[in-house]
Design an enzyme around this catalytic site. Structure first.
Site, mmCIF file in Angstrom:
data_model
loop_
_atom_site.group_PDB
_atom_site.id
_atom_site.type_symbol
_atom_site.label_atom_id
_atom_site.label_comp_id
_atom_site.label_asym_id
_atom_site.label_seq_id
_atom_site.Cartn_x
_atom_site.Cartn_y
_atom_site.Cartn_z
ATOM 1 N N HIS A 85 0.836 -1.187 0.000
ATOM 2 C CA HIS A 85 0.000 0.000 0.000
ATOM 3 C C HIS A 85 0.879 1.248 0.000
ATOM 4 O O HIS A 85 2.088 1.172 0.230
ATOM 5 C CB HIS A 85 -0.912 0.024 1.230
ATOM 6 C CG HIS A 85 -0.149 0.217 2.511
ATOM 7 N ND1 HIS A 85 0.619 -0.781 3.080
ATOM 8 C CD2 HIS A 85 -0.012 1.300 3.333
ATOM 9 C CE1 HIS A 85 1.185 -0.335 4.189
ATOM 10 N NE2 HIS A 85 0.831 0.932 4.367
ATOM 11 N N ASP B 229 0.677 5.291 1.836
ATOM 12 C CA ASP B 229 -0.005 5.927 2.969
ATOM 13 C C ASP B 229 -0.826 7.128 2.509
ATOM 14 O O ASP B 229 -0.373 7.921 1.685
ATOM 15 C CB ASP B 229 1.007 6.379 4.023
ATOM 16 C CG ASP B 229 1.621 5.208 4.775
ATOM 17 O OD1 ASP B 229 1.129 4.077 4.610
ATOM 18 O OD2 ASP B 229 2.586 5.425 5.528
ATOM 19 N N HIS C 65 4.750 0.080 -0.022
ATOM 20 C CA HIS C 65 5.502 -0.689 0.966
ATOM 21 C C HIS C 65 4.601 -1.736 1.606
ATOM 22 O O HIS C 65 3.381 -1.704 1.444
ATOM 23 C CB HIS C 65 6.117 0.226 2.034
ATOM 24 C CG HIS C 65 5.142 1.161 2.690
ATOM 25 N ND1 HIS C 65 4.630 2.284 2.072
ATOM 26 C CD2 HIS C 65 4.581 1.144 3.937
ATOM 27 C CE1 HIS C 65 3.809 2.915 2.895
ATOM 28 N NE2 HIS C 65 3.762 2.237 4.023
ATOM 29 N N ARG D 285 6.280 -8.845 15.921
ATOM 30 C CA ARG D 285 6.914 -7.563 15.597
ATOM 31 C C ARG D 285 6.018 -6.432 16.081
ATOM 32 O O ARG D 285 4.793 -6.508 15.943
ATOM 33 C CB ARG D 285 7.128 -7.444 14.090
ATOM 34 C CG ARG D 285 7.697 -6.105 13.620
ATOM 35 C CD ARG D 285 7.827 -6.102 12.085
ATOM 36 N NE ARG D 285 8.433 -4.868 11.589
ATOM 37 C CZ ARG D 285 7.747 -3.789 11.220
ATOM 38 N NH1 ARG D 285 6.419 -3.785 11.305
ATOM 39 N NH2 ARG D 285 8.362 -2.718 10.768
#
Length: 338
Positions: free
Chosen positions: A218, A220, A274, A284
């Site tokens: 996607h 941002d 990204h 994570r």
């Protein structure tokens, strides 16, 4: 019992997608395919913001590097950014405690009186594995942070972190506007603390990590995103037409350009696709700050000939939401090209 476990029931919820894949379905995104293996690891451009206080050539060179990285990479990382290691470590500790709460408490917003709907997990609109994000998150408007009830360690730490990171976003926005020859006060007028967001992310271990992403590819939908991540790794971005893995650096904050800044800069600064990969054995954590204007703010390209038509942030967000609901993924800026 599920009421006592902190884990979102991802495998149970998306079992049909797993079975579909095992029967031969391909991993697709949009009309193409993507490969999550064999990606080269690289370091992002590293910029020491301490040079901004030195004045003269050092300050100007630092600003030039910020603008250049925003043009060539759409991503860079910064050190001496003004947010202490103590605050970052305390924020991480409180974030971990939050995600350790029972799943049903998180779903019912019973953790800390977060605004309704702050807790999100998986991908409700996913129709194939490539659209599934193996993650959970709290997405909190900045306007709600100071008003959180209880005033416990998490709310106090979030407020301190948010104040510092807001100052950093304004500083970077001012530099990027200045290097375009635009009004450096643009972001101070349009991106108020009350219009920005903080997102706390957790990516659980995934037994089939080679087939599923923690966050699907996607761009941002903001001006800037400021990210602090742990040392597990998993963040990848597109550079020169291929995916690269970002080498973790816990001392640095990662900055990436959003769609609104690409449109406003008339494609000078790049909003880059990204994603986040899952890890088979390790969880994570990351924290992301989204530098956004008010919904009624108008985005207009500052160069000629203009690449994009004028649009409001409200209109952009609505188009993104409509596309995700209908298609399962975001289209973004191509919808607004003249």
């Amino acid at each position: 019992m599920r009421s006592l476990t902190p884990e979102p029931p991802l495998e149970e919820k998306y079992g049909d997608l797993f079975r579909k894949y095992s029967n031969g379905d391909t991993v697709e995104h949009g009309e193409g395919t993507f490969n999550t293996e064999g990606v080269e690891e690289m370091e992002l451009p590293l910029i020491d913001l301490g040079r901004l206080s030195l004045g003269g050539k050092e300050e100007e060179e630092c600003k030039r590097e910020i603008a250049l990285a925003s043009q060539e990479w759409g991503f860079f990382q910064v050190v001496n950014h003004g947010i202490s290691r103590e605050v970052l470590e305390r924020m991480k500790s409180e974030q971990v405690k939050l995600f350790r709460r029972p799943f049903m408490e998180k779903v019912n917003d019973a953790c800390m009186n977060f605004p309704m709907g702050s807790y999100r997990w998986g991908s409700p609109s996913a129709t194939r594995l490539s659209q599934l994000s193996w993650s959970e998150a709290f997405h909190v408007p900045m306007s709600n942070i100071s008003g959180l009830t209880g005033r416990d360690n998490l709310s106090l730490t979030m407020e301190q972190f948010a104040t510092k990171i807001s100052e950093l976003a304004q500083k970077l926005g001012q530099i990027l506007a200045e290097k375009l020859g635009q009004d450096p006060m643009f972001f101070k007028e349009h991106c108020l603390p009350s219009t920005c967001y903080l997102r706390l992310n957790r990516y659980p271990p995934c037994a089939v990590s080679s087939k599923i992403v923690g966050l699907m590819p996607h761009t941002d939908s903001d001006f800037l995103t400021i990210l602090h991540q742990d040392n597990i790794g998993g963040l990848q971005l597109v550079k020169d037409g291929k995916w690269i893995a970002v080498k973790p650096n816990e001392d640095a904050l990662i900055i990436n350009i959003g769609d609104l800044l690409q449109a406003w800069s008339n494609d000078v600064y790049k909003s880059v696709e990204h994603r986040v990969l899952t890890n088979q054995h390790k969880e994570r954590f990351s924290m992301a700050y989204f530098f956004c204007p008010s919904y009624d703010s108008i985005i207009q390209s500052c160069g000629e000939p203009q690449v994009y038509r004028r649009f409001s942030f409200r209109e952009f967000r609505q188009q993104v939401q409509d596309d995700v609901k209908r298609l399962g993924y975001k289209i973004g800026l191509p919808r607004f090209i003249l």
